[in-house]
Design an enzyme around this catalytic site. Structure first.
Site, PDB file in Angstrom:
ATOM      1  N   ARG A 138      -5.220   3.308 -15.742  1.00  0.00           N
ATOM      2  CA  ARG A 138      -5.356   4.028 -14.462  1.00  0.00           C
ATOM      3  C   ARG A 138      -6.050   5.399 -14.626  1.00  0.00           C
ATOM      4  O   ARG A 138      -6.941   5.715 -13.856  1.00  0.00           O
ATOM      5  CB  ARG A 138      -4.001   4.208 -13.766  1.00  0.00           C
ATOM      6  CG  ARG A 138      -3.320   2.898 -13.343  1.00  0.00           C
ATOM      7  CD  ARG A 138      -2.198   3.093 -12.324  1.00  0.00           C
ATOM      8  NE  ARG A 138      -2.721   3.360 -11.007  1.00  0.00           N
ATOM      9  CZ  ARG A 138      -2.764   4.544 -10.435  1.00  0.00           C
ATOM     10  NH1 ARG A 138      -2.252   5.588 -11.048  1.00  0.00           N
ATOM     11  NH2 ARG A 138      -3.283   4.699  -9.241  1.00  0.00           N
ATOM     12  N   TYR A 165       0.609  -1.633 -12.179  1.00  0.00           N
ATOM     13  CA  TYR A 165      -0.795  -1.600 -12.611  1.00  0.00           C
ATOM     14  C   TYR A 165      -0.929  -0.981 -14.004  1.00  0.00           C
ATOM     15  O   TYR A 165      -1.848  -0.221 -14.275  1.00  0.00           O
ATOM     16  CB  TYR A 165      -1.665  -0.876 -11.570  1.00  0.00           C
ATOM     17  CG  TYR A 165      -1.488  -1.481 -10.184  1.00  0.00           C
ATOM     18  CD1 TYR A 165      -1.974  -2.757  -9.906  1.00  0.00           C
ATOM     19  CD2 TYR A 165      -0.786  -0.810  -9.177  1.00  0.00           C
ATOM     20  CE1 TYR A 165      -1.781  -3.341  -8.656  1.00  0.00           C
ATOM     21  CE2 TYR A 165      -0.589  -1.392  -7.930  1.00  0.00           C
ATOM     22  CZ  TYR A 165      -1.083  -2.652  -7.678  1.00  0.00           C
ATOM     23  OH  TYR A 165      -0.892  -3.238  -6.457  1.00  0.00           O
ATOM     24  N   GLY A 192       0.763  -1.238   0.000  1.00  0.00           N
ATOM     25  CA  GLY A 192       0.000   0.000   0.000  1.00  0.00           C
ATOM     26  C   GLY A 192       0.792   1.284   0.000  1.00  0.00           C
ATOM     27  O   GLY A 192       0.221   2.360  -0.242  1.00  0.00           O
ATOM     28  N   CYS A 234     -12.857   4.045 -28.328  1.00  0.00           N
ATOM     29  CA  CYS A 234     -14.155   4.733 -28.458  1.00  0.00           C
ATOM     30  C   CYS A 234     -14.828   4.934 -27.105  1.00  0.00           C
ATOM     31  O   CYS A 234     -15.888   4.357 -26.828  1.00  0.00           O
ATOM     32  CB  CYS A 234     -15.040   3.963 -29.409  1.00  0.00           C
ATOM     33  SG  CYS A 234     -14.268   3.884 -31.015  1.00  0.00           S
ATOM     34  N   GLU A 241       3.968  -6.711   1.689  1.00  0.00           N
ATOM     35  CA  GLU A 241       3.435  -7.056   0.357  1.00  0.00           C
ATOM     36  C   GLU A 241       3.436  -5.836  -0.570  1.00  0.00           C
ATOM     37  O   GLU A 241       2.393  -5.465  -1.107  1.00  0.00           O
ATOM     38  CB  GLU A 241       1.998  -7.580   0.489  1.00  0.00           C
ATOM     39  CG  GLU A 241       1.821  -8.771   1.398  1.00  0.00           C
ATOM     40  CD  GLU A 241       0.347  -9.086   1.683  1.00  0.00           C
ATOM     41  OE1 GLU A 241      -0.545  -8.400   1.127  1.00  0.00           O
ATOM     42  OE2 GLU A 241       0.087 -10.014   2.450  1.00  0.00           O
ATOM     43  N   PRO A 242       4.558  -5.175  -0.783  1.00  0.00           N
ATOM     44  CA  PRO A 242       4.543  -3.970  -1.618  1.00  0.00           C
ATOM     45  C   PRO A 242       4.485  -4.307  -3.107  1.00  0.00           C
ATOM     46  O   PRO A 242       5.077  -5.295  -3.550  1.00  0.00           O
ATOM     47  CB  PRO A 242       5.891  -3.313  -1.290  1.00  0.00           C
ATOM     48  CG  PRO A 242       6.785  -4.475  -1.004  1.00  0.00           C
ATOM     49  CD  PRO A 242       5.928  -5.517  -0.345  1.00  0.00           C
ATOM     50  N   GLY A 243       3.781  -3.506  -3.858  1.00  0.00           N
ATOM     51  CA  GLY A 243       3.775  -3.644  -5.315  1.00  0.00           C
ATOM     52  C   GLY A 243       4.244  -2.337  -5.928  1.00  0.00           C
ATOM     53  O   GLY A 243       5.371  -2.186  -6.386  1.00  0.00           O
ATOM     54  N   TYR A 276      -9.559   5.366 -12.607  1.00  0.00           N
ATOM     55  CA  TYR A 276      -9.539   6.055 -11.301  1.00  0.00           C
ATOM     56  C   TYR A 276      -9.445   7.575 -11.431  1.00  0.00           C
ATOM     57  O   TYR A 276      -9.314   8.270 -10.422  1.00  0.00           O
ATOM     58  CB  TYR A 276      -8.332   5.608 -10.465  1.00  0.00           C
ATOM     59  CG  TYR A 276      -8.115   4.123 -10.370  1.00  0.00           C
ATOM     60  CD1 TYR A 276      -9.010   3.313  -9.680  1.00  0.00           C
ATOM     61  CD2 TYR A 276      -7.000   3.529 -10.953  1.00  0.00           C
ATOM     62  CE1 TYR A 276      -8.794   1.949  -9.589  1.00  0.00           C
ATOM     63  CE2 TYR A 276      -6.779   2.162 -10.859  1.00  0.00           C
ATOM     64  CZ  TYR A 276      -7.684   1.385 -10.180  1.00  0.00           C
ATOM     65  OH  TYR A 276      -7.471   0.036 -10.089  1.00  0.00           O
TER      66      TYR A 276
HETATM   67  N1  LLP Z   1      -1.464  -7.010  -0.833  1.00  0.00           N
HETATM   68  C1  LLP Z   1      -2.756  -7.159  -1.169  1.00  0.00           C
HETATM   69  C2  LLP Z   1      -3.558  -8.154  -0.460  1.00  0.00           C
HETATM   70  C3  LLP Z   1      -3.314  -6.366  -2.172  1.00  0.00           C
HETATM   71  O1  LLP Z   1      -4.598  -6.504  -2.492  1.00  0.00           O
HETATM   72  C4  LLP Z   1      -2.513  -5.398  -2.834  1.00  0.00           C
HETATM   73  C5  LLP Z   1      -3.071  -4.550  -3.886  1.00  0.00           C
HETATM   74  C6  LLP Z   1      -1.159  -5.299  -2.471  1.00  0.00           C
HETATM   75  C7  LLP Z   1      -0.674  -6.109  -1.451  1.00  0.00           C
HETATM   76  C8  LLP Z   1      -0.195  -4.329  -3.119  1.00  0.00           C
HETATM   77  O2  LLP Z   1      -0.544  -3.009  -2.948  1.00  0.00           O
HETATM   78  P1  LLP Z   1       0.463  -1.839  -3.396  1.00  0.00           P
HETATM   79  O3  LLP Z   1       1.702  -1.916  -2.545  1.00  0.00           O
HETATM   80  O4  LLP Z   1       0.790  -2.057  -4.841  1.00  0.00           O
HETATM   81  O5  LLP Z   1      -0.326  -0.611  -3.172  1.00  0.00           O
HETATM   82  N2  LLP Z   1      -5.075  -1.113  -9.641  1.00  0.00           N
HETATM   83  C9  LLP Z   1      -4.929  -0.183  -8.556  1.00  0.00           C
HETATM   84  C10 LLP Z   1      -4.286  -0.810  -7.348  1.00  0.00           C
HETATM   85  C11 LLP Z   1      -5.014  -2.034  -6.851  1.00  0.00           C
HETATM   86  C12 LLP Z   1      -4.344  -2.643  -5.664  1.00  0.00           C
HETATM   87  C13 LLP Z   1      -4.923  -3.951  -5.347  1.00  0.00           C
HETATM   88  N3  LLP Z   1      -4.291  -4.613  -4.269  1.00  0.00           N
HETATM   89  C14 LLP Z   1      -4.155   1.038  -9.036  1.00  0.00           C
HETATM   90  O6  LLP Z   1      -3.750   1.087 -10.198  1.00  0.00           O
HETATM   91  O7  LLP Z   1      -3.985   1.997  -8.296  1.00  0.00           O
END
Ligand code: LLP
Length: 429
Positions: A333, A391, A250, A362, A294-296, A337
């Protein structure tokens, strides 16, 4: 170091008026490869992972495990790079599980999240050799029953982590806020505790951890702090010998220049996690569970850009549209959003035109930016969307029967590699 809108000059800068990304001249890359394409940097990806992991260690956290959220970018070559650096994976499907294993991430570094795991996916995960996954991060009581039943059938013991719903209100877009009871995610404290005395849930399952994930693109950490306190309190109440506490992902990034000031550094975030866990958990018990992350986005967003070509201009009275060859199917995105992403011309010139940058799809929402001040752009000029490593490709589609775009990687030796070729018409179903 001098900055241009939050990214260091070394990573994205002009050299002789031509935009460079991670030491590569974007115009030269586009001369060899058809636009639109995603361009990733191994150097930035590796640096971001190391900053995160080392930050966790520096804050004194016990044996941290960083499980990269594969939904943000599951490209196999990127996952291989992260696997070599020691990363684990946060997965949400059988597909992501296969990809993580193929890329070299060991099962014991994988957490399986998601509210809708199927029986097939659960069986696949349970059949992995040895102790299998680090954990199933369980989101409902029915899911726990199913996992326990599957484990019984296979004569295995499933490693269970409850995802706690800490009932907090993070400040973020409502579509990516997940930490309150109106959201489908996680279990309430009373439901977590209720299962503990009930042996039918646990004949072939073992509680090894507790997790939270309250939302994505978080720049304000107040709710995170509160959620970690809740995680700690419930963790203690379980009286289980927890092996780990998983604080989720997050942590946000600065998409907009105005966000740079409020962006928490990795060390600020880690110190907050460490201090909260110390105060609310470690101080009160002899247990020493490790910390899982759990970073993305924070790892991969800035490691990628999306390169597009201008197709033509169109002027409708005061509305000036610049039509590009990338669309919302490639990068959604902004349309989904209303997210802001910086748009940067590849040829440096004075910005003097207000225009809307739109794609060929379109839908009126197929717009990457409205009223942006940019230099005059003509057919054939290149433009990039910044911060698209997370994403981006992973949320793309074939909408309007368009093939998925090419993905390129600038590797650690500064060589350009195709890491996923563009789809052509023959591959579209
Ligand atoms: N762990 C869980 C259980 C999650 O559901 C997520 C993201 C993450 C970790 C990683 O979160 P991060 O560190 O990347 O914020 N498509 C959206 C984001 C959806 C996130 C879904 N879950 C966007 O483009 O902003």
């Amino acid at each position: 170091m001098a900055k241009r809108r939050g990214i260091s000059v070394k990573e994205l800068n002009y050299k002789k008026k031509k935009l460079q990304f991670s030491h590569q001249d974007i115009e030269s890359v586009a001369a060899k490869h058809k636009t639109p394409f995603f361009l990733y940097s191994e150097e930035i990806l590796s640096k971001n992972y190391s900053t995160f992991y080392e930050g966790a260690k520096a804050s004194g956290l016990i044996d941290p495990l960083v499980c990269f959220a594969m939904k943000s970018n599951p490209n196999k070559e990127l996952i291989k790079i992260l696997a070599k650096l020691g990363s684990g994976a946060d997965i949400v499907s059988g597909g992501e599980l296969k990809r993580a294993l193929e890329a070299g991430i060991p099962a014991n570094k994988i957490v399986f999240s998601g509210v809708g795991k199927t029986e097939e996916e659960i069986l696949f995960a349970l059949k992995l050799p040895g102790k299998g996954l680090n954990s199933f991060n369980v989101e409902s009581l029915e899911e726990l029953e199913l996992i326990n039943a599957c484990a019984k059938r296979l004569k295995k013991i499933a490693r269970i982590c409850f995802r706690l719903n800490p009932v907090v209100n993070p400040k973020t877009h409502k579509y990516i806020s997940t930490g309150n009871k109106t959201h489908k995610f996680g279990l309430l404290e009373k439901d977590v505790l209720k299962t503990l005395g009930q042996s039918h849930y646990w004949s072939h399952s073992q509680l090894v951890g507790l997790s939270i994930h309250i939302g994505s693109q978080l720049l304000d950490l107040k709710a995170t702090k509160k959620a970690i306190q809740r995680l700690s309190e419930v963790g203690l109440k379980t009286k289980a010998p927890l092996e780990f506490l998983d604080v989720g992902g997050g942590l946000g990034i600065d998409y907009h220049p105005d966000e740079t000031k409020k962006l928490p550094s990795v060390s600020t975030y880690m110190n907050l996690v460490a201090a909260s866990l110390e105060k609310h958990f470690y101080k009160k018990t002899d247990l020493r569970p490790r910390v899982v992350f759990e970073p993305g986005r924070r790892i991969v967003a800035k490691a990628g850009i999306f390169v597009m070509k201008v197709l033509r201009n169109k002027v409708s009275e005061q509305n000036h549209f610049v039509i590009v060859d990338g669309g919302m199917n490639d990068f959604m995105r902004p349309s989904l959003y209303g997210a802001f992403h910086d748009l940067i011309p590849v040829n440096e010139a004075k910005a003097k035109h207000e225009c809307h940058i739109v794609g060929p799809i379109c839908e009126t929402s197929d717009c990457f930016g409205s009223n942006r001040l940019l230099p005059a752009l003509k057919a054939g000029d290149l433009l990039i969307i910044k911060d698209t490593g997370a994403y981006g490709y992973s949320m793309g589609s074939n909408y309007n029967l368009r093939g998925r775009p090419l993905e390129l990687l600038i590797d650690s030796k500064n060589k350009l590699k195709v890491v996923n070729k563009a789809q052509d018409y023959s591959e579209l179903t």
